[in-house]
Scaffold this motif. Structure first.
Motif, short mmCIF file in Angstrom:
data_model
loop_
_atom_site.label_atom_id
_atom_site.label_comp_id
_atom_site.label_asym_id
_atom_site.label_seq_id
_atom_site.Cartn_x
_atom_site.Cartn_y
_atom_site.Cartn_z
N MET A 151 0.86 -1.17 0.00
CA MET A 151 0.00 0.00 0.00
C MET A 151 0.90 1.23 0.00
O MET A 151 1.86 1.30 0.76
CB MET A 151 -0.90 -0.01 1.24
N ILE A 152 0.60 2.17 -0.86
CA ILE A 152 1.31 3.44 -0.87
C ILE A 152 0.31 4.58 -0.73
O ILE A 152 -0.85 4.44 -1.11
CB ILE A 152 2.17 3.63 -2.13
N PHE A 153 0.77 5.67 -0.16
CA PHE A 153 -0.09 6.85 0.00
C PHE A 153 0.78 8.07 0.22
O PHE A 153 1.97 7.96 0.49
CB PHE A 153 -1.09 6.66 1.14
N ARG A 154 0.18 9.25 0.08
CA ARG A 154 0.88 10.51 0.29
C ARG A 154 -0.14 11.60 0.58
O ARG A 154 -1.33 11.43 0.38
CB ARG A 154 1.72 10.88 -0.92
N VAL A 155 0.36 12.72 1.05
CA VAL A 155 -0.49 13.88 1.27
C VAL A 155 -0.80 14.49 -0.09
O VAL A 155 0.08 14.68 -0.93
CB VAL A 155 0.22 14.91 2.18
N ARG A 156 -2.06 14.77 -0.33
CA ARG A 156 -2.50 15.34 -1.60
C ARG A 156 -2.25 16.85 -1.60
O ARG A 156 -2.58 17.55 -0.65
CB ARG A 156 -4.00 15.08 -1.76
N PRO A 157 -1.68 17.37 -2.69
CA PRO A 157 -1.45 18.82 -2.76
C PRO A 157 -2.76 19.59 -2.88
O PRO A 157 -3.76 19.05 -3.37
CB PRO A 157 -0.60 18.99 -4.02
N ALA A 158 -2.72 20.82 -2.41
CA ALA A 158 -3.93 21.66 -2.41
C ALA A 158 -4.38 22.00 -3.82
O ALA A 158 -5.57 22.19 -4.08
CB ALA A 158 -3.67 22.93 -1.62
N ASP A 159 -3.43 22.09 -4.75
CA ASP A 159 -3.76 22.39 -6.14
C ASP A 159 -2.67 21.81 -7.03
O ASP A 159 -1.82 21.07 -6.55
CB ASP A 159 -3.92 23.90 -6.36
N GLY A 160 -2.67 22.13 -8.29
CA GLY A 160 -1.72 21.56 -9.24
C GLY A 160 -0.40 22.28 -9.35
O GLY A 160 0.43 21.93 -10.20
N SER A 161 -0.17 23.25 -8.49
CA SER A 161 1.07 24.03 -8.59
C SER A 161 2.27 23.26 -8.04
O SER A 161 2.14 22.36 -7.20
CB SER A 161 0.93 25.35 -7.84
N ARG A 162 3.43 23.64 -8.51
CA ARG A 162 4.67 23.03 -8.03
C ARG A 162 4.87 23.30 -6.54
O ARG A 162 5.30 22.43 -5.79
CB ARG A 162 5.85 23.55 -8.85
N ALA A 163 4.55 24.52 -6.11
CA ALA A 163 4.70 24.88 -4.70
C ALA A 163 3.80 24.02 -3.82
O ALA A 163 4.22 23.56 -2.76
CB ALA A 163 4.38 26.36 -4.50
N ALA A 164 2.58 23.78 -4.26
CA ALA A 164 1.66 22.93 -3.49
C ALA A 164 2.18 21.50 -3.43
O ALA A 164 2.08 20.84 -2.38
CB ALA A 164 0.26 22.97 -4.10
N ALA A 165 2.75 21.01 -4.52
CA ALA A 165 3.31 19.65 -4.54
C ALA A 165 4.50 19.55 -3.57
O ALA A 165 4.63 18.56 -2.85
CB ALA A 165 3.74 19.28 -5.95
N GLU A 166 5.33 20.58 -3.53
CA GLU A 166 6.47 20.59 -2.61
C GLU A 166 6.00 20.62 -1.16
O GLU A 166 6.56 19.92 -0.31
CB GLU A 166 7.38 21.76 -2.92
N ARG A 167 4.98 21.43 -0.87
CA ARG A 167 4.42 21.47 0.49
C ARG A 167 3.83 20.12 0.87
O ARG A 167 3.99 19.65 2.00
CB ARG A 167 3.38 22.57 0.62
N ALA A 168 3.15 19.47 -0.07
CA ALA A 168 2.55 18.16 0.19
C ALA A 168 3.64 17.11 0.44
O ALA A 168 3.51 16.26 1.33
CB ALA A 168 1.66 17.74 -0.97
N ASP A 169 4.73 17.19 -0.31
CA ASP A 169 5.84 16.26 -0.09
C ASP A 169 6.45 16.46 1.30
O ASP A 169 6.76 15.49 2.00
CB ASP A 169 6.92 16.44 -1.16
N GLU A 170 6.62 17.71 1.70
CA GLU A 170 7.15 18.00 3.03
C GLU A 170 6.19 17.49 4.11
O GLU A 170 6.63 16.93 5.12
CB GLU A 170 7.39 19.50 3.19
N ALA A 171 4.90 17.67 3.90
CA ALA A 171 3.90 17.17 4.85
C ALA A 171 3.92 15.65 4.91
O ALA A 171 3.77 15.06 5.99
CB ALA A 171 2.51 17.68 4.48
N SER A 172 4.13 15.01 3.78
CA SER A 172 4.22 13.55 3.76
C SER A 172 5.44 13.07 4.54
O SER A 172 5.36 12.08 5.29
CB SER A 172 4.31 13.03 2.32
N CYS A 173 6.54 13.78 4.41
CA CYS A 173 7.75 13.44 5.16
C CYS A 173 7.52 13.57 6.66
O CYS A 173 7.89 12.69 7.44
CB CYS A 173 8.90 14.33 4.71
#
Length: 78
Positions: free
Chosen positions: A1-23
């Protein structure tokens, strides 16, 4: 099973924030010291993964792991 925090929108900044939140989520989950999850990168996104290695793992252990994961995922971000 894999999962991650979903970004708030499609922006690169949102993806980076979601990656940090996943960490941070992984650190909180593993901080319980009852289960150990690992991480990987899938499609350039930081992703958490559950890997049950032993075929002798009992249902109660999986249920406990899911309870920890769910509780930490629902907890407010720090």
């Amino acid at each position: 099973m894999i999962f991650r925090v979903r970004p708030a929108d499609g922006s690169r900044a949102a993806a980076e924030r979601a990656d940090e939140a996943s960490c941070r989520l992984l650190e909180r989950i593993n901080g319980h010291r009852r289960i150990v999850l690992s991480s990987t990168v899938v499609d350039s996104r930081y992703t958490l993964r559950v890997c049950v290695v032993s075929h002798r793992t009992h249902h109660d252990r999986i249920a406990a792991a899911l309870k920890i994961i769910t509780a930490e995922a629902r907890a407010p971000a720090l």
